[in-house]
Design an enzyme around this catalytic site. Structure first.
Site, PDB file in Angstrom:
ATOM      1  NE  ARG A  32      -3.863   0.568   2.075  1.00  9.97           N
ATOM      2  CZ  ARG A  32      -5.055   0.659   2.650  1.00  9.97           C
ATOM      3  NH1 ARG A  32      -5.241   1.444   3.700  1.00  9.97           N
ATOM      4  NH2 ARG A  32      -6.077  -0.028   2.191  1.00  9.97           N
TER       5      ARG A  32
ATOM      6  CG  HIS B 241      -8.577   0.054  -2.543  1.00 12.01           C
ATOM      7  ND1 HIS B 241      -7.811  -1.054  -2.222  1.00 12.01           N
ATOM      8  CD2 HIS B 241      -9.183   0.436  -1.368  1.00 12.01           C
ATOM      9  CE1 HIS B 241      -7.946  -1.316  -0.927  1.00 12.01           C
ATOM     10  NE2 HIS B 241      -8.770  -0.435  -0.397  1.00 12.01           N
TER      11      HIS B 241
ATOM     12  CD  GLN C  67     -13.161  -1.661  -0.266  1.00 11.76           C
ATOM     13  OE1 GLN C  67     -12.329  -1.629   0.622  1.00 11.76           O
ATOM     14  NE2 GLN C  67     -14.396  -2.102  -0.052  1.00 11.76           N
TER      15      GLN C  67
ATOM     16  CG  ASP D 277     -13.526   6.364  -0.446  1.00  8.42           C
ATOM     17  OD1 ASP D 277     -13.494   6.206   0.790  1.00  8.42           O
ATOM     18  OD2 ASP D 277     -12.518   6.232  -1.175  1.00  8.42           O
TER      19      ASP D 277
ATOM     20  CB  CYS E  98     -14.048   1.250   0.628  1.00  6.84           C
ATOM     21  SG  CYS E  98     -13.344   2.909   0.752  1.00  6.84           S
TER      22      CYS E  98
ATOM     23  NE  ARG F  13     -10.689  -5.216   0.935  1.00 11.63           N
ATOM     24  CZ  ARG F  13      -9.820  -4.263   1.283  1.00 11.63           C
ATOM     25  NH1 ARG F  13     -10.233  -3.164   1.845  1.00 11.63           N
ATOM     26  NH2 ARG F  13      -8.521  -4.389   1.008  1.00 11.63           N
TER      27      ARG F  13
HETATM   28  N1  NVA Z   1      -9.929   6.660  -1.005  1.00 11.17           N
HETATM   29  C1  NVA Z   1      -9.487   6.269   0.315  1.00 11.17           C
HETATM   30  C2  NVA Z   1      -9.749   4.821   0.529  1.00 11.17           C
HETATM   31  C3  NVA Z   1      -9.357   4.300   1.885  1.00 11.17           C
HETATM   32  C4  NVA Z   1      -9.586   2.836   2.021  1.00 11.17           C
HETATM   33  C5  NVA Z   1      -8.009   6.595   0.474  1.00 11.17           C
HETATM   34  O1  NVA Z   1      -7.251   6.382  -0.475  1.00 11.17           O
HETATM   35  O2  NVA Z   1      -7.625   7.088   1.535  1.00 11.17           O
HETATM   36  N1   CP Z   2     -11.242  -0.076   2.833  1.00 12.09           N
HETATM   37  C1   CP Z   2      -9.962  -0.166   3.205  1.00 12.09           C
HETATM   38  O1   CP Z   2      -9.053  -0.424   2.414  1.00 12.09           O
HETATM   39  O2   CP Z   2      -9.768   0.035   4.536  1.00 12.09           O
HETATM   40  P1   CP Z   2      -8.364   0.216   5.263  1.00 12.09           P
HETATM   41  O3   CP Z   2      -7.788   1.526   4.833  1.00 12.09           O
HETATM   42  O4   CP Z   2      -8.715   0.190   6.725  1.00 12.09           O
HETATM   43  O5   CP Z   2      -7.462  -0.916   4.870  1.00 12.09           O
END
Ligand code: NVA
Ligand code: CP
Length: 303
Positions: free
Chosen positions: A104, A131, A134, A222, A261, A289
């Site tokens: 990540r 993502h 997800q 989101d 998500c 997930r």
């Molecule tokens: N769009 C959000 C998703 C978190 C799971 C981010 O990238 O922070």
């Molecule tokens: N939805 C998701 O990816 O959650 P986290 O950021 O908690 O991993």
């Protein structure tokens, strides 16, 4: 032999994605009956998080444990990567120890570079671009509640962000109509839209949340500010008219579900009434997930 990376939905054919989802459903049913097949016996997954995570981290770790494998989890700063060791060397070294790597990070090119230099599968655990894990869980959740997604209409309301971009790719691959309502400054990347359209994807971007949601089978949103976004205040101002509230949900189909998500910000992108209300499926989505992660890992590692 090609390595089975899971970097973006767009890289994988629709039939394979469908098989992964079917496997996820089967693993979910197995787990409910107390059955945990040791599919990943003695396999090791290294996870690197340069950004926070609850669901991705815990679901991947539990997935490995439940399938009799093992997961190792690092913050980017724990590793020499945080002191300037290259992605390429990190990829080569980790490939000598573990069977798969999940990353990540900020910088989708970093993920691609890791995959280019790894000799084991690399999984996208979220970048600012996409993502994919997800969205696989979202499709599983949608189909559990609403039946096959093919031919259905999904509305995305808010920032045209990483999650939205994976959803756009999914629309083309799984054959659903996707209507995205975004402020014009926060539209998804044109190349992502062009990719979907070139594959016959029915994807429309508009400004009006009301038009996007009208008659939709699911409404998805989101956070207004994603991890790594530079100007939170300006972004929130643009997104104020894009809150998913009861009035907006009332325009969707009567049986429509609400997905997010998570993490969520009640009172910003969604009201408590909606996310904690009868149409919300966000905790099934979070649970899924785990099942999807297992199926993705099995696919990556069964080659
Ligand atoms: N769009 C959000 C998703 C978190 C799971 C981010 O990238 O922070
Ligand atoms: N939805 C998701 O990816 O959650 P986290 O950021 O908690 O991993």
């Amino acid at each position: 032999m090609t390595i089975r990376h899971f970097l973006d939905l767009a890289d994988i054919d629709a039939a394979t994605l469908r098989q992964i989802l079917e496997h996820a459903g089967k693993l979910k049913a197995d787990r409910a009956r107390g059955k945990q097949p040791p599919l990943l016996q003695s396999k090791k997954l290294a996870m690197i998080f340069e950004k926070n995570s609850t669901r991705t981290r815990v679901s991947f770790e539990v997935a490995m444990v439940e399938l009799s494998g093992h997961a190792l989890c690092f913050n980017g700063s724990d590793l020499q990567l945080g002191r300037g060791e290259t992605i390429a060397d990190t990829a080569r070294v980790l490939s000598r120890y573990v069977d798969a790597i999940m990353l990540r990070c900020q910088g989708h090119d970093k993920l691609q570079e890791l995959a280019a230099h790894a000799s084991v599968p690399v999984i996208n655990g979220l970048t600012e671009f996409s993502h994919p894990c997800q969205i696989m869980a979202d499709i599983l959740t949608f189909e559990e509640h609403c039946g096959p997604i093919k031919g259905k209409t999904i509305a995305w309301v808010g920032d045209g962000n990483n999650v939205a971009q994976s959803l756009i790719q999914a629309a083309a691959l799984f054959g659903f109509t996707l209507k995205l309502a975004c402020p014009p400054q926060l539209n998804p990347l044109p190349e992502v839209l062009a990719w979907a359209k070139a594959r016959g994807g029915r994807v429309e971007v508009m400004e009006s949340p009301q038009s996007a949601v009208k008659g939709a089978d699911a409404v998805v949103t989101d956070t207004w500010v994603s991890m790594g976004d530079p100007d939170a205040e300006a972004q929130i101002r643009m997104l104020l008219p894009y809150q998913v509230n009861s009035e907006l949900m009332a325009l969707a189909a009567p049986q429509a579900i609400f997905l997010h998500c998570l993490p969520a910000h009640r009172g910003e992108e969604v009201t408590a009434e909606v996310i904690d209300g009868p149409q919300s499926r966000v905790f099934d989505e979070a649970e899924n997930r785990l099942h999807v992660q297992k199926a993705i890992l099995s696919w990556c590692l069964s080659h």
